[in-house]
Design an enzyme around this catalytic site. Structure first.
Site, short mmCIF file in Angstrom:
data_model
loop_
_atom_site.label_atom_id
_atom_site.label_comp_id
_atom_site.label_asym_id
_atom_site.label_seq_id
_atom_site.Cartn_x
_atom_site.Cartn_y
_atom_site.Cartn_z
N PHE A 1 0.62 -1.12 0.24
CA PHE A 1 0.09 0.17 0.08
C PHE A 1 1.19 0.98 -0.17
CE2 PHE A 1 -2.45 3.41 2.40
CZ PHE A 1 -3.46 3.27 1.58
N ASP B 1 6.51 -3.35 9.02
CA ASP B 1 5.17 -2.69 8.57
C ASP B 1 4.58 -3.70 8.83
OD1 ASP B 1 2.49 -2.12 7.33
OD2 ASP B 1 3.77 -0.89 5.63
N HIS C 1 -0.68 -5.39 7.72
CA HIS C 1 -1.92 -6.76 7.82
C HIS C 1 -2.01 -7.88 9.09
CE1 HIS C 1 -1.94 -5.87 2.91
NE2 HIS C 1 -2.81 -4.43 3.76
N GLN D 1 -6.68 1.01 10.82
CA GLN D 1 -7.93 1.84 9.57
C GLN D 1 -8.99 0.35 9.79
OE1 GLN D 1 -8.58 -0.12 6.30
NE2 GLN D 1 -9.42 1.18 5.88
N LYS E 1 -8.86 -3.54 8.35
CA LYS E 1 -8.40 -4.13 9.54
C LYS E 1 -8.36 -4.86 10.25
CE LYS E 1 -4.19 -2.22 6.88
NZ LYS E 1 -5.07 -1.18 6.24
N ARG F 1 6.86 17.49 23.25
CA ARG F 1 6.99 17.96 24.66
C ARG F 1 7.51 16.26 25.23
NH1 ARG F 1 1.45 18.23 24.78
NH2 ARG F 1 0.84 20.86 25.03
N TYR G 1 3.62 23.32 28.70
CA TYR G 1 4.00 24.02 27.61
C TYR G 1 6.07 24.07 27.26
CZ TYR G 1 3.10 28.13 23.69
OH TYR G 1 3.09 28.78 23.52
N ARG H 1 -1.88 11.18 19.08
CA ARG H 1 -2.38 10.32 20.27
C ARG H 1 -3.62 9.53 19.66
NH1 ARG H 1 -1.50 15.68 22.52
NH2 ARG H 1 -3.52 16.17 22.26
#
Length: 422
Positions: free
Chosen positions: A105, A176, A179, A202, A205, A234, A241, A251
C-alpha cells in the site's frame, strides 16, 4: 479449463442473470458487539476522552506491546504516522534511503517521503509476495538507512534473512505489520524482530477503531523519542508548555483504545478461525485449473490473514480478464478484488515526482529512484495475477468457505460464456 454451456439457471453465471451461489451475507466488519459497546461506554463515563497517558490508551499500549513481545507500545492516529514516527525517532531524513517493497500500500513508501527521505523499491519473492531479501541486498547503498518489510496480507516477510542483512549493513529494520495483527514467525510475534514494529487500525484491518495505529519497540531511548513525537514534541519530564522537538498531535483517543482493548481479547480466536478457513480454501481452490493459492513459508507459525490471496491465470479461463473473473465472483455473492493493479513506483506521486525533490535530495539521474520505470518483474506479475478475498470473510464457517469454492468452480465451468459476453 473444461468449460460447458450453462443448461440451467443455477449453472448460468449470476453476472449474466443466473442464480447466485450465495445470497447470505458475511460476518460484519467492524465487529459491533456488547464488548465494544461496554468499552466505549466505560471510556465515556470515565470523562477522560483523550490524553497522552490516558488510562484506556495506556492499558491498550501495554497489552498490545506485551502480546507482540515488545516492552513499549505507543498508540497513534494511524498506521502512516506510526511509520513516520519510527523513521523520525531513528533520525532518518533528507538524503537518506529506505528500502521498501514494490508491492504494498502507498503508505509504506509515502511515510518515507513524509520525513524527506527517499524510498527505494525492491522486488518481492515469488512465493509469498513479501520483500525479497536478495533484492534488498542488491539495493543497499551507502545512503541506505533502513529496511521496511511489509508482512503482506498477514504473512511474515523473511525475518531471518532481513534481520541478518540489517545487522550486517548497520541498518534499522522497521516492520510494517499493518496486515499482520498476531502473526508470528518461528513462534515469535511479528513486530518484535525489528527496532520498531508498526500497525494500522484502519477500518478494514483485523483490529480496527475506524482509524488508529501502533508503534512498538523494546528500546527505552527510542520509545521516549517516539512518545515525544506523538505528543507535540513534549517530554515526559518537561512542563506542559515545553516543546523540545518538532512533534505533532498524533495520539490515539480513549474511545479508540477502549474498542481496541475489547478486540485484542478476541484476536487469538479470530486468528484460529481465519487459519482454518484458509486451509479449506487452499484445498478447494487448488483443485481448480488456473487458480493457485499463495504459498506459506514453514517458518510462518501464525498467518495474520488480513487477505486471502490466490493467483489467477486467464489462459485457463479462456482468456477471461481477471477483472471480469472477480466481477463474476462478486455476482455470485463472493467478495473478491484484483488487489494492487500497478507496482507502487508507478503511482503518480512517484512517477510524476509529486513530492519535494529538493528536501528529499532526489536526483532524476539516479537509477535506484527512477520511479515509474523500475523493473520489478515479480511485483509486475502479482499486479496482473493476484486476487484478494478480505479478512472478515475468513471468519465465516466451513460451509461459507465451500460456497467460495463452488462459486469459483461455477465461473470456471462457464468461462467461455463469460468471455463471449464480454
Amino acid at each position: 479449463m473444461t468449460a460447458t454451456r450453462p443448461t440451467t439457471d443455477a449453472d448460468r453465471p449470476a453476472l449474466l442473470g443466473g442464480t447466485p451461489v450465495r445470497s447470505a451475507g458475511w460476518p460484519a466488519w467492524p465487529p459491533v458487539n456488547d464488548a465494544a459497546v461496554r468499552a466505549v461506554t466505560e471510556a465515556a463515563e470515565a470523562g477522560i476522552w483523550s490524553a497522552a497517558d490516558g488510562p484506556m490508551k495506556t492499558e491498550f499500549e501495554r497489552a498490545f506491546a506485551s502480546y507482540h513481545g515488545a516492552r513499549h507500545g505507543l498508540g497513534v492516529c494511524n498506521g502512516t504516522i506510526a511509520l513516520e514516527i519510527a523513521l523520525k525517532s531513528l533520525g532518518i531524513g533528507s538524503g537518506d534511503e529506505v528500502i521498501v517493497p514494490g508491492y504494498t500500500f502507498l503508505a509504506t513508501a509515502t511515510s518515507v517521503l513524509g520525513v524527506n527521505a527517499l524510498p527505494v523499491f525492491a522486488d518481492v519473492d515469488p512465493e509469498y509476495a513479501c520483500l525479497d531479501p536478495d533484492a534488498v541486498e542488491a539495493a543497499i547503498t551507502p545512503r541506505t538507512k533502513a529496511i521496511i518489510p511489509v508482512h503482506l496480507a498477514g504473512h511474515p516477510a523473511d525475518l531471518d534473512r532481513l534481520a541478518d542483512l540489517a545487522v550486517k549493513h548497520g541498518l534499522a529494520l522497521i516492520e510494517d505489520a499493518a496486515h499482520a495483527h498476531g502473526a508470528s514467525w518461528r513462534g515469535r510475534r511479528v513486530g518484535s524482530f525489528g527496532i520498531f514494529g508498526c500497525w494500522s487500525f484502519q477500518a478494514s484491518k483485523n483490529m480496527t477503531a475506524g482509524e488508529g495505529g501502533m508503534v512498538v519497540t523494546s528500546d527505552d531511548e527510542l520509545a521516549e523519542r517516539a512518545w515525544s513525537f506523538h505528543h507535540c514534541g513534549r517530554s515526559r519530564a518537561g512542563a506542559w508548555y515545553d516543546h523540545g522537538i518538532l512533534g505533532g498531535n498524533y495520539r490515539l483517543t480513549e474511545f479508540q483504545s477502549a474498542i481496541l482493548l475489547a478486540q485484542l481479547a478476541d484476536l487469538d480466536e479470530q486468528l484460529e478461525r481465519r487459519e482454518r478457513s484458509a486451509r479449506v480454501l487452499d484445498e478447494g481452490l487448488a483443485r481448480i485449473t488456473g487458480l493457485t493459492p499463495l504459498g506459506r513459508d514453514p517458518r510462518c507459525t501464525t498467518h495474520g490473514y488480513h487477505l486471502y490471496q490466490f493467483r489467477y491465470d486467464p489462459n485457463a479461463f479462456g482468456g477471461l480478464p481477471r477483472e471480469r473473473f472477480t466481477a463474476a465472483l462478486n455476482a455470485e455473492g463472493i467478495p473478491a478484488s484484483p488487489g494492487y493493479g500497478v507496482p507502487l513506483d508507478r503511482q503518480g506521486v512517484f512517477a510524476q515526482r509529486r513530492f519535494d525533490q529538493r528536501a528529499t535530495g532526489f536526483d532524476p539521474s539516479y537509477p535506484a529512484t527512477d520511479y515509474g520505470r523500475l523493473h520489478l518483474p515479480v511485483t509486475e506479475r502479482f499486479c496482473a495475477e493476484l486476487v484478494w478475498i478480505p479478512q472478515q470473510v475468513l471468519l465465516g464457517s466451513d460451509a461459507d468457505m465451500a460456497d467460495i469454492v463452488t462459486a469459483a468452480e461455477k465461473v470456471s465451468a462457464a468461462a467461455d460464456t463469460l468471455v463471449e459476453a464480454t
